[in-house]
Motif scaffolding. Structure first.
Motif, PDB file in Angstrom:
ATOM      1  N   UNK A  81     -29.229 -35.375  -6.115  1.00 64.60           N
ATOM      2  CA  UNK A  81     -28.027 -36.213  -6.022  1.00 64.60           C
ATOM      3  C   UNK A  81     -28.419 -37.682  -6.059  1.00 64.60           C
ATOM      4  N   UNK A  82     -27.633 -38.477  -6.777  1.00 64.22           N
ATOM      5  CA  UNK A  82     -27.855 -39.915  -6.876  1.00 64.22           C
ATOM      6  C   UNK A  82     -26.762 -40.602  -6.068  1.00 64.22           C
ATOM      7  N   UNK A  83     -27.129 -41.353  -5.008  1.00 60.20           N
ATOM      8  CA  UNK A  83     -26.113 -41.976  -4.160  1.00 60.20           C
ATOM      9  C   UNK A  83     -25.534 -43.250  -4.788  1.00 60.20           C
ATOM     10  N   UNK A  84     -24.247 -43.433  -4.597  1.00 49.11           N
ATOM     11  CA  UNK A  84     -23.536 -44.644  -4.990  1.00 49.11           C
ATOM     12  C   UNK A  84     -22.791 -45.146  -3.749  1.00 49.11           C
ATOM     13  N   UNK A  85     -23.483 -45.895  -2.876  1.00 46.99           N
ATOM     14  CA  UNK A  85     -22.893 -46.302  -1.596  1.00 46.99           C
ATOM     15  C   UNK A  85     -21.594 -47.095  -1.720  1.00 46.99           C
ATOM     16  N   UNK A  86     -21.442 -47.862  -2.785  1.00 47.15           N
ATOM     17  CA  UNK A  86     -20.228 -48.672  -2.896  1.00 47.15           C
ATOM     18  C   UNK A  86     -18.977 -47.841  -3.129  1.00 47.15           C
ATOM     19  N   UNK A  87     -19.122 -46.580  -3.566  1.00 49.80           N
ATOM     20  CA  UNK A  87     -17.958 -45.708  -3.704  1.00 49.80           C
ATOM     21  C   UNK A  87     -18.008 -44.527  -2.731  1.00 49.80           C
TER      22      UNK A  87
ATOM     23  N   UNK B  94     -21.354 -39.362   0.887  1.00 50.53           N
ATOM     24  CA  UNK B  94     -22.583 -39.886   1.483  1.00 50.53           C
ATOM     25  C   UNK B  94     -22.418 -39.789   2.990  1.00 50.53           C
ATOM     26  N   UNK B  95     -23.372 -39.161   3.700  1.00 54.96           N
ATOM     27  CA  UNK B  95     -23.232 -38.990   5.147  1.00 54.96           C
ATOM     28  C   UNK B  95     -23.209 -40.330   5.883  1.00 54.96           C
ATOM     29  N   UNK B  96     -22.441 -40.368   6.968  1.00 56.46           N
ATOM     30  CA  UNK B  96     -22.399 -41.569   7.796  1.00 56.46           C
ATOM     31  C   UNK B  96     -23.797 -41.846   8.342  1.00 56.46           C
ATOM     32  N   UNK B  97     -24.219 -43.088   8.281  1.00 54.01           N
ATOM     33  CA  UNK B  97     -25.536 -43.474   8.771  1.00 54.01           C
ATOM     34  C   UNK B  97     -26.627 -43.362   7.717  1.00 54.01           C
ATOM     35  N   UNK B  98     -26.278 -42.912   6.498  1.00 56.54           N
ATOM     36  CA  UNK B  98     -27.281 -42.789   5.435  1.00 56.54           C
ATOM     37  C   UNK B  98     -27.764 -44.169   5.025  1.00 56.54           C
ATOM     38  N   UNK B  99     -29.071 -44.301   4.864  1.00 55.00           N
ATOM     39  CA  UNK B  99     -29.660 -45.561   4.406  1.00 55.00           C
ATOM     40  C   UNK B  99     -30.383 -45.288   3.093  1.00 55.00           C
TER      41      UNK B  99
END
Length: 196
Positions: free
Chosen positions: A54-60, A175-180
């Motif tokens: 999985x590729x994270x996209x934090x802004x969405x 994206x899980x809460x607290x993911x960095x």
């Protein structure tokens, strides 16, 4: 607590010690006693992670995983659900732009929007609720096709026949809460590792 323990009789103090701790039998002065080996350590909080691929996209707030395995829309939907996600809900141009980067030329890619229950109401596979902002390609949706997909050469979503067209697919998880985000690391010309 230490002052309280110091003033209690030994028999009461022993009752305060949990019984499920590991013990060891020790023989002394002809008598065998059980002694607690160690007290449990406090749990270290776990850092939230994202599954492999999985590729994270934090802004969405989501992460995408693309499968380049042509299948029918329903099979794609079930595969994403089986791994704890859903087909990607493309309800903004920003999401469409992220997904477009993962497409292969001359291929179609299934996403999580359909009108299986009402021809005029396009809904999310995640919530079943109608979507009001769908980035359709010009002239779309058209005809009676009930599932949404992305074509490499289009500037928005298209509708397709769910049970007749095979395509790649993109799964989405929150994206899980607290993911960095992991720090990017670079090696300089001297072999030193630096974080960006």
């Amino acid at each position: 607590m230490a002052a309280l323990v110091a003033t209690l009789p030994l028999q009461l103090v022993c009752q305060l010690i949990p019984t499920n701790l590991p013990t060891k039998d020790v023989k002394a002065f002809g008598k065998t006693e059980k002694f607690v080996l160690n007290f449990p350590q406090p749990q270290t909080p776990t850092i939230p992670t994202i599954p492999d691929g999985y590729v994270p996209y934090p802004d969405i707030g989501v992460a995408y995983k693309t499968y380049y395995e042509p299948v029918l829309w329903k099979v794609a939907k079930n595969r994403c659900t089986a791994e704890g996600g859903n087909l990607a809900i493309i309800d903004s141009m920003k999401k469409f732009e992220y997904v477009s980067r993962q497409l292969k030329p001359e291929r179609v890619t299934h996403v999580g929007i359909h009108s299986l229950f009402d021809q005029d109401e396009w809904v999310s596979v995640k919530t079943g609720l109608p979507l009001t902002t769908i980035p359709w390609a010009p002239g779309e949706p058209n005809g009676d096709s009930r599932c949404a997909m992305v074509k490499y050469e289009k500037s928005g979503l298209c509708n397709i026949e769910c049970s007749q067209i095979v395509g790649d697919f993109i799964c989405e998880i929150p994206i899980p809460e607290g993911y960095k985000m992991p720090e990017e690391r670079f090696e300089d010309i001297f072999g030193r590792i630096t974080a960006n």
